[in-house]
Enzyme design. Sequence first.
Site, PDB file in Angstrom:
ATOM      1  N   CYS A 127      32.644  24.054 113.881  1.00 51.67           N
ATOM      2  CA  CYS A 127      31.710  25.156 113.661  1.00 51.67           C
ATOM      3  C   CYS A 127      31.619  25.452 112.160  1.00 51.67           C
ATOM      4  CB  CYS A 127      32.121  26.368 114.481  1.00 51.67           C
ATOM      5  SG  CYS A 127      30.881  27.676 114.530  1.00 51.67           S
ATOM      6  N   ASP A 175      23.240  22.294 121.902  1.00 48.59           N
ATOM      7  CA  ASP A 175      23.731  23.249 120.908  1.00 48.59           C
ATOM      8  C   ASP A 175      22.586  24.170 120.491  1.00 48.59           C
ATOM      9  OD1 ASP A 175      24.731  24.579 118.636  1.00 48.59           O
ATOM     10  OD2 ASP A 175      25.972  22.868 118.079  1.00 48.59           O
ATOM     11  N   HIS A 206      27.307  24.138 122.038  1.00 45.16           N
ATOM     12  CA  HIS A 206      28.112  24.468 120.865  1.00 45.16           C
ATOM     13  C   HIS A 206      29.568  24.695 121.295  1.00 45.16           C
ATOM     14  CE1 HIS A 206      28.444  25.702 116.697  1.00 45.16           C
ATOM     15  NE2 HIS A 206      29.180  26.733 117.073  1.00 45.16           N
TER      16      HIS A 206
END
Length: 418
Positions: A127, A175, A206
């Site tokens: 991330c 995502d 994600h």
Amino acid sequence: MAGEFIQITAEAGETFRAYKSVPRSGDGPAVIVLPEIFGINQHIRDVADFYAEEGYVALAPDVFWRVEKDVELGYSDAERDKALELLGRFDTDQGVRDILATVAAARALPEVTGPDGHKAVGVVGFCLGGRLAYLTAARGDVDAAVGYYGGGIDKLLDEASNLGCPLTLHFGADDRISQPEVIDKIRQAFAGRRDVEVFVYPGAGHAFNRPGHSYNKSAAMMAHSRTISVFRKAMGPHYDLSALWDKHCEYEFGTRNVDDTMSTMVAEPYVNHIPTMTGGYGYKDLHRFYLNHFVHGNPADTKLVPISRTVGADRVVDEMLFCFTHDREIDWLLPGVPPTGKYVEIPLIAIINFRGDKLYNEHIYWDQASVLVQTGLLKPDGLPVAGVETARKLVDPSLPSNTLMARWSQSGKEGGDH
């Protein structure tokens, strides 16, 4: 693996903490593990321990220390709001400089090694950490970089030409942050770079590598294998997986020693014989399985005939013939079936996954219908199954094909080809 916190010295002499985990061997190349916006929480420490198990000295730095020290957040709504607030105050450029200080600290550690005396350091991030891994590779001296679902990289592609090491980026196809057009833009920026790979995983969103509601096991496993491949190639350590697998098989089928067999495996391994769902998950169950139902339970004339072998960065795929006389009840192959005295030859595929220099898991496949036919437990009449012919054709491809297809004889007649 169990790590510890150490102190890293920043550019102006201040210090911040990093979680350090060292491999069983005591040394290895370094991997800097860059966290999500939730800090060095249990998940990130587990990831660092995972890379230590793979043979790397793992360091997970506190990237938020200038905003707030020692951040360790979970994933509740309140903690997510707190993480986003910290991100809003985070200075990315300063954060990259702190990561480069961590890289320098890693190269100063006596435990860190690498090929030809070079102290090798790679970075992997998740991330926010995925974006920071890319920037660290573009702005600093690292040997390889991997980013998982790093948001915002598409807005930083003016630095792409500065990249001086292999880069691999992983994204989920679903995502919500890095959507297909974003990923396409990143791919285009690195077009022609053979040392840059961008992978997209169908059905993954994600944070697909983080256990919890967003976790996608198949994507996480495949991404990890690809990541290990990048690090092995750039930094080592290099293990002879083929020899390690041969030694494991020697203990299983040659000396038939259960404790020696288990010594080739990680602390909590698992084995799954797919057709019969036999094996074990974890040391205790697998040791019990090997001792009582496998190592000492195979026929005396058991023989493995190698056909092909493929060796990757973290796994071996073996194609072989498994040959034996059914002179006893074989719990793992024919559970509950008394010995028939029949001789059996079957093609068998073994997929063996390693962590570092230890076996982590085995997935074993074979055609159970062929076993049943050869032992007289299944009559092949009218069924699309075969007996020993499957093994013989594997060795001799010139033997007839399509013998189970009733319409094969018709398609060769005049006018039957299309």
